[in-house]
Design a protein around this motif. Sequence first.
Motif, PDB file in Angstrom:
ATOM      1  N   VAL A  95      72.527  -6.583 -66.419  1.00 39.27           N
ATOM      2  CA  VAL A  95      71.482  -7.079 -65.515  1.00 39.27           C
ATOM      3  C   VAL A  95      70.128  -6.484 -65.893  1.00 39.27           C
ATOM      4  O   VAL A  95      69.097  -7.165 -65.855  1.00 39.27           O
ATOM      5  CB  VAL A  95      71.833  -6.746 -64.052  1.00 39.27           C
ATOM      6  N   HIS A 111      76.427  -7.492 -54.772  1.00 34.87           N
ATOM      7  CA  HIS A 111      77.566  -8.402 -54.648  1.00 34.87           C
ATOM      8  C   HIS A 111      78.622  -8.176 -55.726  1.00 34.87           C
ATOM      9  O   HIS A 111      79.551  -8.977 -55.870  1.00 34.87           O
ATOM     10  CB  HIS A 111      77.073  -9.853 -54.688  1.00 34.87           C
ATOM     11  N   ASN A 117      66.030 -10.105 -57.833  1.00 32.81           N
ATOM     12  CA  ASN A 117      67.357 -10.649 -57.612  1.00 32.81           C
ATOM     13  C   ASN A 117      68.458  -9.757 -58.158  1.00 32.81           C
ATOM     14  O   ASN A 117      69.614  -9.902 -57.802  1.00 32.81           O
ATOM     15  CB  ASN A 117      67.471 -12.052 -58.231  1.00 32.81           C
ATOM     16  N   TRP A 118      68.091  -8.817 -59.025  1.00 33.42           N
ATOM     17  CA  TRP A 118      69.111  -7.912 -59.544  1.00 33.42           C
ATOM     18  C   TRP A 118      69.697  -7.033 -58.435  1.00 33.42           C
ATOM     19  O   TRP A 118      70.837  -6.590 -58.530  1.00 33.42           O
ATOM     20  CB  TRP A 118      68.570  -7.062 -60.689  1.00 33.42           C
ATOM     21  N   THR A 170      70.407  -8.112 -55.412  1.00 33.44           N
ATOM     22  CA  THR A 170      71.459  -8.952 -54.845  1.00 33.44           C
ATOM     23  C   THR A 170      72.676  -8.987 -55.759  1.00 33.44           C
ATOM     24  O   THR A 170      73.819  -8.888 -55.303  1.00 33.44           O
ATOM     25  CB  THR A 170      70.924 -10.380 -54.627  1.00 33.44           C
ATOM     26  N   LYS A 171      72.425  -9.119 -57.059  1.00 25.15           N
ATOM     27  CA  LYS A 171      73.536  -9.149 -58.013  1.00 25.15           C
ATOM     28  C   LYS A 171      74.362  -7.869 -57.948  1.00 25.15           C
ATOM     29  O   LYS A 171      75.592  -7.904 -57.906  1.00 25.15           O
ATOM     30  CB  LYS A 171      72.998  -9.335 -59.434  1.00 25.15           C
TER      31      LYS A 171
END
Length: 503
Positions: free
Chosen positions: A322, A292, A285-286, A288-289
């Motif tokens: 992150v 964005h 998910n990092w 995606t972080k």
Amino acid sequence: MRRYFDYSNEISPAELYEGLVGFGLFAERIPNFLASKTFLDYTRTLKLPLKIKPKDYIRFSSMRNINVPRSMAIPEPFAYANQCHALSENWIEIQKHFEEKTKNDSYKISRIHIRKLHNKSPLFEMNYKNFDKDGAPEQDILIKSKYIAEADISNCFPSIYSHAISWALIGKESAKINKTDKTQWYNNLDYHIMNVKYGETSGLLIGPHSSNLIAEIILVSIDSEMIKQGFKYIRNIDDYQCFAETHEQAERFLVSLSDELAKFELSLNHKKSKICSLPKANVRNWVTKLNHFYFTNTYNFEEKLGLRVKELKGYLDFAVEVMLESNNDAAVLNYAIKSLSDKYLGANAKNYFQKQIHHLVLLYPYLTGILEEKVFDPHSIPNWVIKSIAKDLFELGISKRLFDACSYAVFWALKYNFELGIENLKNLAIDSNDCIFLLICYQYDKATQKKGYLKEYKDHAITLKKLDFDRYWLFIYEVLPWSDLTDNYRLMKKEGISFLRDL
């Protein structure tokens, strides 16, 4: 959407051999000063397979994203050519195996595998993604799921039993009945798999691209059995993510996977096996972080997004944050730095960026592999800055015996044409007994020192030739003249073949 076997079926036997030998002998995590294209051309003049004894291999270490070295290998080239020839000669049978084991899959389970890469000569690249062709099955299979089971194989490549390749291809019972029949194609393949690892039956070498193909022969067989049991999961080489409707189903996945692995003498890494409740951000998910992250107050410069110091600092600080949330996984920084390669940095922003890179690479030497392509060249980092980074990285590498870091430092000195100023470089290289480091230091000294200075390198190569040729074949071959070599190496050297790139 393309199926798994569509990728293997579009590769011809000749293309397989060319991709593996010409562009898959050397691992990606080596400074970019080695190539095997001329060796590929030379092997086409030979009658393969060559009659040679089992061979040892070059050992070296490469820093992983978790700041722990990984043991890697470069196979003896003629044994590797024999192995790739065997894969090519039996490619039609292997393709049938891949099709048989994956034809009933409703989506592509294995995400990283041999394939034709867009505008690239190799057939394998770690973490290669093509969502247009591969799809994103996770979005579909998690819809009714409440749990995710995560697991990986314990020491996957080093644990693969060569005879298990035959078990996967024709069945364990048939393979054992015919195990002494050397005329069987799968036994011939097994023989050449063992021959790059000194005739041992245990383990595949980590590094050469052929190992990734060989491992998939077993791993898709395991996938086939797991899918028959109704499990929905994806696999990135030996890393599994299964989506389950109940906790009990997730537990059954781990038990069943352990059972299927055991049939091939493999085992789960229980320390990394876990079941988590959903919703849960994906393990990655990092990405995606980071994607964005909103850059404010940007500007355009020659069709590039321009970043000021404040925005750049905010992004890098966010990436570090992150990373720390992701168990200190330096892959986060790796990705963040790559994403900045197409941005424009003005004088102040570039000054800040190069200092941060200098700081981060000393904390995470894993980052060395991307600096040339994603930092130094796209951002036109001055040579004096690269030299400063290289000297500090070299000092760190020597102090901690991280010779891959030292090798990158010397490589940058060669590529960007600056002097490292290491007075005892030759002695450090010889004392290291690291083949890659030895060779890159020899190349550096050859470019910067007088001919007589190189005598100790040649003396060391002669000593290694007598004691441990296969473990240092690359250094020995490139340093010594053809008259000091024997057999296939002597003939190849007389033809002017080299494994060194022009820098």
